[in-house]
Design an enzyme around this catalytic site. Structure first.
Site, PDB file in Angstrom:
ATOM      1  N   HIS A 233       7.859 -14.870  26.939  1.00 19.83           N
ATOM      2  CA  HIS A 233       8.315 -15.862  27.920  1.00 19.83           C
ATOM      3  C   HIS A 233       9.319 -16.824  27.279  1.00 19.83           C
ATOM      4  O   HIS A 233      10.324 -17.200  27.901  1.00 19.83           O
ATOM      5  CB  HIS A 233       7.125 -16.664  28.444  1.00 19.83           C
ATOM      6  CG  HIS A 233       6.162 -15.867  29.269  1.00 19.83           C
ATOM      7  ND1 HIS A 233       6.561 -15.035  30.289  1.00 19.83           N
ATOM      8  CD2 HIS A 233       4.803 -15.785  29.227  1.00 19.83           C
ATOM      9  CE1 HIS A 233       5.493 -14.468  30.837  1.00 19.83           C
ATOM     10  NE2 HIS A 233       4.421 -14.899  30.205  1.00 19.83           N
TER      11      HIS A 233
ATOM     12  N   HIS B  22       2.715 -12.507  23.605  1.00 20.58           N
ATOM     13  CA  HIS B  22       2.959 -12.576  25.049  1.00 20.58           C
ATOM     14  C   HIS B  22       3.736 -13.845  25.403  1.00 20.58           C
ATOM     15  O   HIS B  22       4.752 -13.790  26.123  1.00 20.58           O
ATOM     16  CB  HIS B  22       1.626 -12.555  25.799  1.00 20.58           C
ATOM     17  CG  HIS B  22       1.763 -12.596  27.285  1.00 20.58           C
ATOM     18  ND1 HIS B  22       1.858 -11.457  28.053  1.00 20.58           N
ATOM     19  CD2 HIS B  22       1.842 -13.651  28.159  1.00 20.58           C
ATOM     20  CE1 HIS B  22       1.990 -11.801  29.322  1.00 20.58           C
ATOM     21  NE2 HIS B  22       1.984 -13.125  29.409  1.00 20.58           N
ATOM     22  N   GLU B  23       3.282 -14.963  24.894  1.00 18.35           N
ATOM     23  CA  GLU B  23       3.955 -16.236  25.193  1.00 18.35           C
ATOM     24  C   GLU B  23       5.351 -16.289  24.573  1.00 18.35           C
ATOM     25  O   GLU B  23       6.263 -16.895  25.136  1.00 18.35           O
ATOM     26  CB  GLU B  23       3.104 -17.407  24.692  1.00 18.35           C
ATOM     27  CG  GLU B  23       1.757 -17.538  25.382  1.00 18.35           C
ATOM     28  CD  GLU B  23       1.869 -17.697  26.891  1.00 18.35           C
ATOM     29  OE1 GLU B  23       2.864 -18.305  27.354  1.00 18.35           O
ATOM     30  OE2 GLU B  23       0.981 -17.206  27.612  1.00 18.35           O
TER      31      GLU B  23
END
Length: 352
Positions: A21, A17-18
């Site tokens: 980003h 998920h990170e």
């Protein structure tokens, strides 16, 4: 062993998920001072040209710090200096990558472990089935929705009908290429000739030796099914069909994965269960983060859009610190709620 595996899987999901980003921030030239896998004290790190890549002591989670996270808009590398469409892409890219990874896991499961794929197409009806006919069900009908809720997979049918036990239901089927609505059907589990347990009376077509396209479709339908589970749960919480005790924290999720592994009779069964849970968790993390709650990615996007609307009407630039205050308050409330859920999970585990 399975507790460790579960923690590593959960940590990897958050790291993915990170990373979503991270790659979008880099794409739009937003400064990323640090990208970390894990939480807590730093074990070691490697300093890149502008980013510190670090490994933290606790193998759960991770973070991607960006210029502007502290609401400092100075400099072209700040996220607040970028157009709103770029900021929105940066915010949602973590969830998009979680959905993609969840889909790929499901495709791997369908390709590796499943020799036959169940469908939602009726291949037969039990002897004595009371709703056979033009105003009921025919062989070849494919379930489309039950009481307005879309049917994506075979398992949805029993789940949705059990949720409405004791009530009549409206069903839409695909018959001869067109949608046919069937209203007020008293579909209940009952005993049929030759059955050992109560059932609804449907037999479904199974794809034997499925082609890659069949597996691809199966994985995509599973992905869509898991994507709508969180909204369905929220609706059930509001209606009272579910309670807060039905929600699991990281502790509860790790416990569920541990039980799935330890109760499996073979290593293959354990792998199948853990991979399915990994896909569900990955997609659930994505959908949770997309909710318009301050402190989450979806909340930040919502506030961006509200801020942009206000600025367009007033023709004045708003100080981003106010958006930061709202997100901080939302994050504190969210963390407080998560502490409560963790406490509930620990109490249930100890009581068991």
């Amino acid at each position: 062993m399975y507790i460790v595996i579960a923690m590593l899987i959960f940590g990897l999901i958050i790291a993915i998920h990170e990373f979503g980003h991270y790659i979008s921030a880099k794409l739009f030239r937003v400064g990323v001072p640090e990208f970390a896998i894990g939480m807590g004290p730093k074990v070691f790190g490697v300093q890149g040209k502008e980013t510190l890549y670090s490994l933290r002591a606790i193998p759960i989670g991770g973070f991607c710090s960006m210029d502007g996270d502290d609401n400092d808009v100075a400099g072209s590398s700040s996220i607040f200096a970028k157009p709103i469409w770029q900021r929105i892409i940066i915010m949602v890219s973590g969830s998009v990558l979680n959905i993609v990874s969840g889909f790929l896991i499901l495709l791997m499961v369908a390709s590796t472990f499943m020799v036959a794929l169940p469908t939602t197409t009726i291949s037969g009806l039990a002897d004595g089935f009371p709703l056979e006919g033009e105003q009921g069900f025919l062989v070849g009908d494919r379930f489309h929705s039950i009481d307005g809720v879309r049917v994506y997979q075979n398992g949805n049918i029993g789940m949705l009908l059990d949720m409405r036990a004791g009530e009549t239901v409206d069903v839409v089927v695909i018959r001869d290429g067109r949608q046919v609505a069937l209203y007020d059907l008293p579909l209940q589990r009952q005993m049929f000739e030759g059955s050992e347990t109560p059932r609804f009376g449907f037999y479904f077509h199974v794809i034997e030796d499925p082609a890659f396209g069949d597996r691809l479709s199966f994985a995509w339908n599973d992905t869509r099914d898991f994507m709508r589970q969180l909204p369905l749960t929220v609706r059930m919480l509001i209606s009272g069909q579910a309670s807060v005790e039905d929600i699991s924290s990281v502790v509860g999720i790790v416990d569920i994965m541990n039980q799935a592994g330890t109760t499996a009779d073979t290593a293959a069964t354990a792998a199948f269960r853990l991979l399915m849970l990994a896909a569900i968790i990955s997609i659930s993390v994505a959908m949770l983060n997309l909710m318009p709650i301050p402190g989450l990615d979806g909340g930040r996007v919502f506030l961006m859009l509200v801020t942009a609307g206000i600025e367009r009407v007033t023709r004045r630039k708003l100080d981003p610190k106010y958006e930061g205050y709202i997100n901080t308050i939302g994050l504190v409330l969210l963390l407080s709620f998560m502490v409560f859920i963790v406490y509930n999970d620990i109490v249930q585990i100890v009581a068991r």
